[in-house]
Enzyme design. Structure first.
Site, PDB file in Angstrom:
ATOM      1  N   GLU A 247      49.170  15.465   9.092  1.00 48.10           N
ATOM      2  CA  GLU A 247      48.697  14.648  10.209  1.00 48.10           C
ATOM      3  C   GLU A 247      49.839  13.928  10.912  1.00 48.10           C
ATOM      4  O   GLU A 247      50.634  13.228  10.266  1.00 48.10           O
ATOM      5  CB  GLU A 247      47.656  13.618   9.736  1.00 48.10           C
ATOM      6  CG  GLU A 247      47.141  12.764  10.887  1.00 48.10           C
ATOM      7  CD  GLU A 247      45.871  12.002  10.587  1.00 48.10           C
ATOM      8  OE1 GLU A 247      45.408  11.269  11.480  1.00 48.10           O
ATOM      9  OE2 GLU A 247      45.331  12.136   9.471  1.00 48.10           O
TER      10      GLU A 247
ATOM     11  N   ASP B 148      36.230  13.885   2.129  1.00 48.11           N
ATOM     12  CA  ASP B 148      37.256  12.887   1.830  1.00 48.11           C
ATOM     13  C   ASP B 148      36.777  12.012   0.676  1.00 48.11           C
ATOM     14  O   ASP B 148      35.588  11.651   0.614  1.00 48.11           O
ATOM     15  CB  ASP B 148      37.485  11.976   3.041  1.00 48.11           C
ATOM     16  CG  ASP B 148      38.481  12.548   4.037  1.00 48.11           C
ATOM     17  OD1 ASP B 148      39.293  13.406   3.636  1.00 48.11           O
ATOM     18  OD2 ASP B 148      38.445  12.139   5.206  1.00 48.11           O
TER      19      ASP B 148
ATOM     20  N   GLU C 242      44.383  11.576   0.005  1.00 48.56           N
ATOM     21  CA  GLU C 242      45.572  11.219   0.779  1.00 48.56           C
ATOM     22  C   GLU C 242      46.731  10.829  -0.135  1.00 48.56           C
ATOM     23  O   GLU C 242      46.533  10.196  -1.180  1.00 48.56           O
ATOM     24  CB  GLU C 242      45.269  10.045   1.712  1.00 48.56           C
ATOM     25  CG  GLU C 242      44.308  10.390   2.838  1.00 48.56           C
ATOM     26  CD  GLU C 242      44.137   9.236   3.818  1.00 48.56           C
ATOM     27  OE1 GLU C 242      44.872   8.235   3.706  1.00 48.56           O
ATOM     28  OE2 GLU C 242      43.255   9.337   4.694  1.00 48.56           O
TER      29      GLU C 242
ATOM     30  N   LYS D   7      39.155  15.984  -0.461  1.00 47.26           N
ATOM     31  CA  LYS D   7      40.476  15.745   0.115  1.00 47.26           C
ATOM     32  C   LYS D   7      40.965  14.374  -0.295  1.00 47.26           C
ATOM     33  O   LYS D   7      40.197  13.411  -0.290  1.00 47.26           O
ATOM     34  CB  LYS D   7      40.456  15.872   1.646  1.00 47.26           C
ATOM     35  CG  LYS D   7      41.832  15.664   2.291  1.00 47.26           C
ATOM     36  CD  LYS D   7      41.854  16.100   3.744  1.00 47.26           C
ATOM     37  CE  LYS D   7      41.094  15.182   4.658  1.00 47.26           C
ATOM     38  NZ  LYS D   7      41.676  13.810   4.723  1.00 47.26           N
TER      39      LYS D   7
ATOM     40  N   ASP E 200      36.308  10.674   6.116  1.00 49.72           N
ATOM     41  CA  ASP E 200      36.015   9.239   6.077  1.00 49.72           C
ATOM     42  C   ASP E 200      36.020   8.646   7.477  1.00 49.72           C
ATOM     43  O   ASP E 200      35.642   7.492   7.675  1.00 49.72           O
ATOM     44  CB  ASP E 200      36.945   8.490   5.124  1.00 49.72           C
ATOM     45  CG  ASP E 200      38.423   8.675   5.426  1.00 49.72           C
ATOM     46  OD1 ASP E 200      38.760   9.266   6.461  1.00 49.72           O
ATOM     47  OD2 ASP E 200      39.244   8.235   4.596  1.00 49.72           O
ATOM     48  N   SER E 201      36.386   9.451   8.478  1.00 52.79           N
ATOM     49  CA  SER E 201      36.227   9.040   9.877  1.00 52.79           C
ATOM     50  C   SER E 201      34.770   8.733  10.211  1.00 52.79           C
ATOM     51  O   SER E 201      34.490   8.036  11.187  1.00 52.79           O
ATOM     52  CB  SER E 201      36.747  10.124  10.823  1.00 52.79           C
ATOM     53  OG  SER E 201      36.102  11.362  10.571  1.00 52.79           O
TER      54      SER E 201
END
Length: 261
Positions: free
Chosen positions: A182, A83, A115, A113, A44-45
């Site tokens: 992270e 993501d 979070e 992925k 998502d960066s």
């Protein structure tokens, strides 16, 4: 032959480090795959590096699917993982299954992925895995929680470190095939890596993880700002700027295109 989640787990057992980089379009994905990267993360960066958002939060599922589809068209060997964007999986396990399912169906990616390691997210990941969708979990600094956590290192106190360790264990038990760690202390990352039978992929988590990931824009020197744990292996900002300035100068001085005889 395409890399699988089972192969990644075997590599952990063989102590063969896993290389992960991000991609947001076909051209970058082709280059990373040809260079031998193991996992290509459509992170998502991309909301920041490709779309210009201030954070990852505005990115939509449709935008992710659009970019992930382009990435998958450029990849033959690497495992492509996406993501799930903010608020496309946090509401319920049904929402998460639907969002993750759309990514697999519409892009060709092999995994997603997600979070967070809190109990409700552990349960959600278990349900997504039960639906046949491979999930990499993500603990420590979770960028989608930026307004709550900021970008500070996580797990610095014994209590905070123990919480992250227990989350990682719970996520493995829920069926995650790997855990991204992270911005946590290297010693905590080592402890988690030794405890889990699935791979850990680190970013700002020290040398002891089973693999490492960087945002490709940071690696290539394309980012205007990057986290302290990133490393630039090139300065493409400078290279591209010089090339564009040289082209502009030649056009304005009528040197380009060259005169034909």
């Amino acid at each position: 032959m395409a890399i699988t989640t089972q192969q990644l787990i075997q590599w952990k057992q063989q102590q063969r480090p896993i290389v992960t980089l991000t991609a947001w379009d076909y051209a970058i994905a082709q280059l990373l795959d040809a260079a031998g990267v193991d996992i290509i993360l459509v992170g998502d960066s991309l909301g920041m590096v490709a779309l210009g958002y201030e954070t990852t939060l505005p990115l939509t599922l449709d935008e992710m699917i659009h970019h992930a589809s382009a990435v998958c068209r450029g990849v033959n060997r690497a495992l492509v993982m996406c993501d799930l964007p903010f608020l496309t999986y946090q509401e319920s396990s049904q929402q998460a299954i639907h969002s993750a399912g759309r990514i697999l169906k519409e892009t060709g990616a092999q995994a997603v992925k997600m979070e967070g390691g809190y109990p409700a997210m552990v349960e959600t990941i278990a349900r997504v895995v039960q639906a046949g969708i491979p999930v990499m979990a993500h603990v420590g600094l979770t960028p989608q929680s930026v307004h709550q956590l900021g970008y500070r290192q996580q797990g610095k106190t014994p209590e905070a470190g123990e919480k992250i360790l227990l989350e990682a264990i719970a996520l493995e038990q829920a069926g995650a095939f790997a855990v991204l760690l992270e911005h946590i202390p290297a010693q905590l990352a080592l402890q988690i890596t030794q405890k889990l039978s699935i791979p850990t992929i680190g970013i700002g988590a020290g040398v002891h993880c089973d693999g490492q990931v960087l945002v490709t824009a940071d690696l290539l020197g394309l980012s205007s700002r990057q986290p302290p744990f990133a490393k630039s292996y090139a300065n493409l900002q400078e290279t591209i700027t010089q090339a564009v300035q040289e082209f502009s100068g030649e056009v304005r001085s009528r040197q380009f295109p060259s005169q034909q005889p």
